[in-house]
Design a protein around this motif. Structure first.
Motif, short mmCIF file in Angstrom:
data_model
loop_
_atom_site.label_atom_id
_atom_site.label_comp_id
_atom_site.label_asym_id
_atom_site.label_seq_id
_atom_site.Cartn_x
_atom_site.Cartn_y
_atom_site.Cartn_z
N GLU A 21 -8.80 0.71 -7.33
CA GLU A 21 -7.50 1.02 -6.73
C GLU A 21 -7.69 1.77 -5.41
N VAL A 22 -8.74 2.57 -5.32
CA VAL A 22 -9.00 3.37 -4.12
C VAL A 22 -9.85 2.61 -3.11
N ILE A 23 -10.93 1.95 -3.55
CA ILE A 23 -11.86 1.33 -2.60
C ILE A 23 -11.90 -0.19 -2.67
N ARG A 50 -15.38 -7.93 12.54
CA ARG A 50 -14.78 -9.19 12.98
C ARG A 50 -13.85 -9.73 11.91
N GLY A 51 -12.69 -10.14 12.32
CA GLY A 51 -11.75 -10.75 11.38
C GLY A 51 -10.65 -9.82 10.88
N ILE A 52 -10.80 -8.51 11.08
CA ILE A 52 -9.73 -7.60 10.63
C ILE A 52 -8.72 -7.45 11.76
N THR A 53 -7.45 -7.44 11.40
CA THR A 53 -6.41 -7.22 12.40
C THR A 53 -6.24 -5.72 12.61
N GLN A 54 -5.69 -5.35 13.75
CA GLN A 54 -5.42 -3.94 14.05
C GLN A 54 -4.50 -3.35 12.99
N LYS A 55 -3.48 -4.09 12.62
CA LYS A 55 -2.51 -3.62 11.62
C LYS A 55 -3.19 -3.35 10.27
N LEU A 57 -6.43 -2.79 9.75
CA LEU A 57 -7.38 -1.68 9.90
C LEU A 57 -6.66 -0.35 9.78
N ILE A 58 -5.55 -0.20 10.49
CA ILE A 58 -4.77 1.05 10.44
C ILE A 58 -4.27 1.31 9.03
N GLN A 59 -3.79 0.27 8.36
CA GLN A 59 -3.28 0.41 6.99
C GLN A 59 -4.40 0.89 6.05
N GLN A 60 -5.56 0.27 6.15
CA GLN A 60 -6.68 0.64 5.29
C GLN A 60 -7.14 2.08 5.57
#
Length: 134
Positions: A21-23, A50-55, A57-60
């Motif tokens: 749930e956390v990782i 590569r492949g991650i969107t900015q949105k 990344l910020i969410q994670q």
């Protein structure tokens, strides 16, 4: 179960559920592995992943911060500078992350034979690199 949920307590089948749930998910462990190498800015992580969107990344990053796994460091300067680092609690995942990487390499070799043909050329795939504690 309904009574437990009403009290705000969650029930897990087994403890690995709480860990995932956390990782869990595609990106969180990748982020954490990069942070084992030291503080990173959002732009550094975006470039490395590569492949991650900015949105995404910020969410994670926000979720990892909310769970106490990473710290967000904001520097009071112009232009603004933000870095992320593992918390002490986040460092407690170091062994787990190394074990996941080791297992992943074995799986890649089993499935593809040659890991260099399927692994990106980046800092996480260089041999004999030590983690950098902040």
């Amino acid at each position: 179960m309904a009574g437990e949920e009403a009290l705000g307590k969650k029930k897990y089948n087994i403890s690995v559920e709480a860990a995932l749930e956390v990782i869990g998910g595609k990106w969180k462990c990748v982020i954490l592995c990069y942070l084992l190498r030291g503080k990173k800015r959002t732009s550094d992580l975006k470039r490395l992943m590569r492949g991650i969107t900015q949105k995404m990344l910020i969410q994670q990053l926000r979720e990892l911060e909310e769970d106490g796994i990473i710290n967000r460091i904001v520097y009071n300067q112009v232009p603004p500078k933000v870095e992320y680092e593992l918390t002490e609690y986040g460092w407690s995942l170091e062994t787990v992350l190394h074990m996941l990487c080791d297992w992943g390499e074995k799986h890649i070799v089993k499935e593809y034979g040659d890991k260099s043909s399927v692994l990106e050329d980046n800092i996480l795939n260089e041999l004999d690199q030590e983690p950098v504690r902040g």
